[in-house]
Design a protein around this motif. Structure first.
Motif, short mmCIF file in Angstrom:
data_model
loop_
_atom_site.label_atom_id
_atom_site.label_comp_id
_atom_site.label_asym_id
_atom_site.label_seq_id
_atom_site.Cartn_x
_atom_site.Cartn_y
_atom_site.Cartn_z
N SER A 197 0.84 -1.19 0.00
CA SER A 197 0.00 0.00 0.00
C SER A 197 0.88 1.26 0.00
N LEU A 198 0.73 2.15 0.98
CA LEU A 198 1.53 3.38 1.01
C LEU A 198 2.61 3.34 2.09
N MET A 199 2.94 2.15 2.57
CA MET A 199 3.95 2.07 3.62
C MET A 199 5.32 2.54 3.11
N GLY A 200 5.55 2.42 1.81
CA GLY A 200 6.80 2.92 1.25
C GLY A 200 6.89 4.44 1.21
N VAL A 231 4.34 1.90 16.65
CA VAL A 231 4.71 1.74 15.24
C VAL A 231 5.31 3.01 14.65
N LEU A 232 5.12 4.15 15.33
CA LEU A 232 5.69 5.41 14.84
C LEU A 232 7.03 5.74 15.48
N SER A 233 7.51 4.89 16.34
CA SER A 233 8.67 5.25 17.18
C SER A 233 9.94 5.50 16.38
N ASP A 282 7.28 13.07 10.41
CA ASP A 282 6.66 11.82 9.92
C ASP A 282 5.68 11.26 10.94
N LYS A 283 5.99 11.40 12.23
CA LYS A 283 5.05 10.94 13.25
C LYS A 283 3.73 11.71 13.17
N LEU A 284 3.84 13.03 12.98
CA LEU A 284 2.63 13.85 12.93
C LEU A 284 1.81 13.57 11.66
N THR A 285 2.47 13.45 10.52
CA THR A 285 1.73 13.20 9.27
C THR A 285 1.13 11.80 9.25
N ASN A 286 1.85 10.81 9.75
CA ASN A 286 1.32 9.45 9.75
C ASN A 286 0.19 9.28 10.76
N SER A 287 0.29 9.95 11.92
CA SER A 287 -0.80 9.86 12.88
C SER A 287 -2.04 10.57 12.35
N PHE A 288 -1.84 11.67 11.58
CA PHE A 288 -2.98 12.32 10.93
C PHE A 288 -3.61 11.38 9.92
N PHE A 289 -2.78 10.67 9.15
CA PHE A 289 -3.30 9.73 8.16
C PHE A 289 -4.08 8.60 8.83
N ASN A 322 -2.90 2.31 3.86
CA ASN A 322 -2.21 2.27 5.15
C ASN A 322 -0.74 2.62 4.98
N THR A 323 -0.22 3.40 5.92
CA THR A 323 1.20 3.72 5.95
C THR A 323 1.90 3.01 7.10
N ILE A 324 1.12 2.26 7.89
CA ILE A 324 1.68 1.45 8.97
C ILE A 324 1.12 0.04 8.87
N ASP A 325 1.73 -0.87 9.61
CA ASP A 325 1.23 -2.25 9.69
C ASP A 325 0.24 -2.32 10.86
#
Length: 429
Positions: free
Chosen positions: A158-161, A233-235, A241-248, A259-262
């Motif tokens: 997906s968008l994890m890359g 998973v954001l550690s 990146d933590k802020l943008t991924n948590s927003f996503f 998904n950008t995380i597992d």
């Protein structure tokens, strides 16, 4: 069935061997219902022609066959029936100053405008990294998939890359949010602020409710997800990146499916909050699924009015009709009932076949399927054949059932009946 038949028999869609009937029906249902759950990897299993056909099914499912049919008939010089126009655009009475035909064409214009703009932005972002030639098709595919809230991707992960690409996350988030607002609200905003139509003197309660609830869910859940996964998973990510991924994480459950995380590595608190957001979904008349933001809001307004001993629920200095509250309550009860039955069936079948997934994994899969989200904790491709048929039914019911249920409730409430039975009270609580 047309999509499944094409996936089953048309050559040139697969890199290797084709799909069996169950997987072909599963894939076509997931695409048409803009869900995004997959039993085979879209990136490696399908050829570019196969991916293009899946994208066509996504576009048909996102726009709706009635909308496309109305546009084609109008383009050929004909006129769709009034009933077809009303079904195609939904609650057109929210915008009485806009004709059904105009609204249908605006729906198509909005769709292709956002998809084209998203494709161009993703192409510019990905071009230097992936190459200007190789990034063209993925940009188009992901833009359409994002606006239609489908969640299909030409990437195996997906968008994890792209979890370290804030620009990608922002663009995809914008497409998902735009697709989930609802065409009625988008048309009203367009008439009020872009065209400056004097007939639209104020935004309707519907649009205000959509904007308020959507904003609260997006920006309210953003810090919660950040707290839940800051050391999870954001550690390993940077602050940005933590802020943008948590927003996503607050965007994609309603109901994009990227998904950008597992999610299999995420905490139970994150996954349960994701399930709640999946159940709420997008807004009415949008490409998103779920019970819809207005249903969720009306239930909250009903509870608040009862706590204050008010006879009616109200918002923005307007009272909500009791019939609308009843429809929202009925839709909520039926949706919860279907999800409960789905979880029971998936758990029973999984136990019979010796599956060992935790309960929350099955709950997550059912909520994702019924609310046409497409997120998974990594078990979709491992489901047994009976379990896949349960998921197929849930995807189909989630895309068509709530609308049909709401329509049936409207008809029943409008009919009213010629008599009522005598009242007799029941103890509650």
């Amino acid at each position: 069935m047309f999509g499944a038949a094409v996936l089953r028999f048309v050559p040139g869609l697969y890199v290797d061997e084709g799909l069996n009937w169950t997987d072909a029906i599963f894939t076509s249902t997931s695409a048409v219902c803009v869900t995004g759950l997959i039993v085979v990897d879209t990136a490696t299993y399908f050829t570019p022609m196969g991916q293009a056909f899946i994208l066509l099914l996504i576009q048909l499912g996102g726009l709706g066959m009635l909308v496309l049919t109305s546009v084609i008939i109008s383009a050929l010089g004909g006129r769709p029936s009034l009933s077809t126009e009303n079904l195609a655009v939904g609650a057109r009475h929210m915008l009485p100053q806009v004709t059904a035909r105009r609204l249908i064409f605006d729906v198509v214009r909005f769709t292709f405008f956002f998809e084209a703009a998203g494709a161009i932005m993703l192409y510019v972002i990905w071009g230097p990294q992936l190459g200007w030639t190789d990034s063209l098709w993925p940009a188009i595919f992901h833009s359409v998939s994002a606006f239609c809230n489908a969640g299909f991707s030409t990437n195996s992960a997906s968008l994890m890359g792209f979890q370290h690409s804030p620009a990608t996350i922002v663009v995809v988030s914008g497409l998902v949010i735009a697709g989930g607002l609802g065409f009625i609200s988008m048309e009203e905003l367009h008439q009020r602020f872009i065209r400056r139509n004097k007939a639209v003197r104020r935004l309707s309660v519907h649009t205000k409710l959509v904007l308020v609830v959507s904003s609260l869910l997006l920006f309210g859940c953003w810090p919660i997800f950040a707290v839940f996964e800051w050391t999870g998973v954001l550690s390993e990510m940077s602050m940005v990146d933590k802020l943008t991924n948590s927003f996503f994480l607050s965007v994609t459950p309603r109901t994009a499916g990227f998904n950008t995380i597992d999610y299999g590595a995420a905490s139970d608190s994150t996954n349960f909050l994701t399930i709640i957001l999946m159940m709420i979904g997008g807004s009415p008349g949008s490409t998103a699924g779920g019970m819809k933001t207005t249903t969720f809001a009306l239930l909250g307004l009903l509870a608040w009015s009862r706590l204050r001993s008010h006879s009616t629920a109200s918002f923005a200095d307007r009272s909500i009709p009791s019939e609308t509250i009843q429809r929202a309550t009925g839709l909520f009860v039926i949706a919860i009932g279907i999800v409960v039955v789905g979880v029971f069936l998936l758990a029973s079948i999984g136990d019979a076949y010796g599956a060992s997934e935790p309960f929350i994994v099955r709950f997550f899969e059912v909520a994702s399927a019924f609310n046409t989200v497409g997120l998974s904790m990594g078990v979709t491709s491992e489901l047994s054949t009976p379990s896949r048929w349960v998921v197929i039914f849930l995807m189909f019911a989630g895309r068509t059932g709530p609308l049909s249920i709401a329509a049936a409730l409207v008809i029943r409430l409008t009919a009213g009946g010629r008599y009522r039975l005598a009242y007799e009270d029941v103890v509650v609580g």
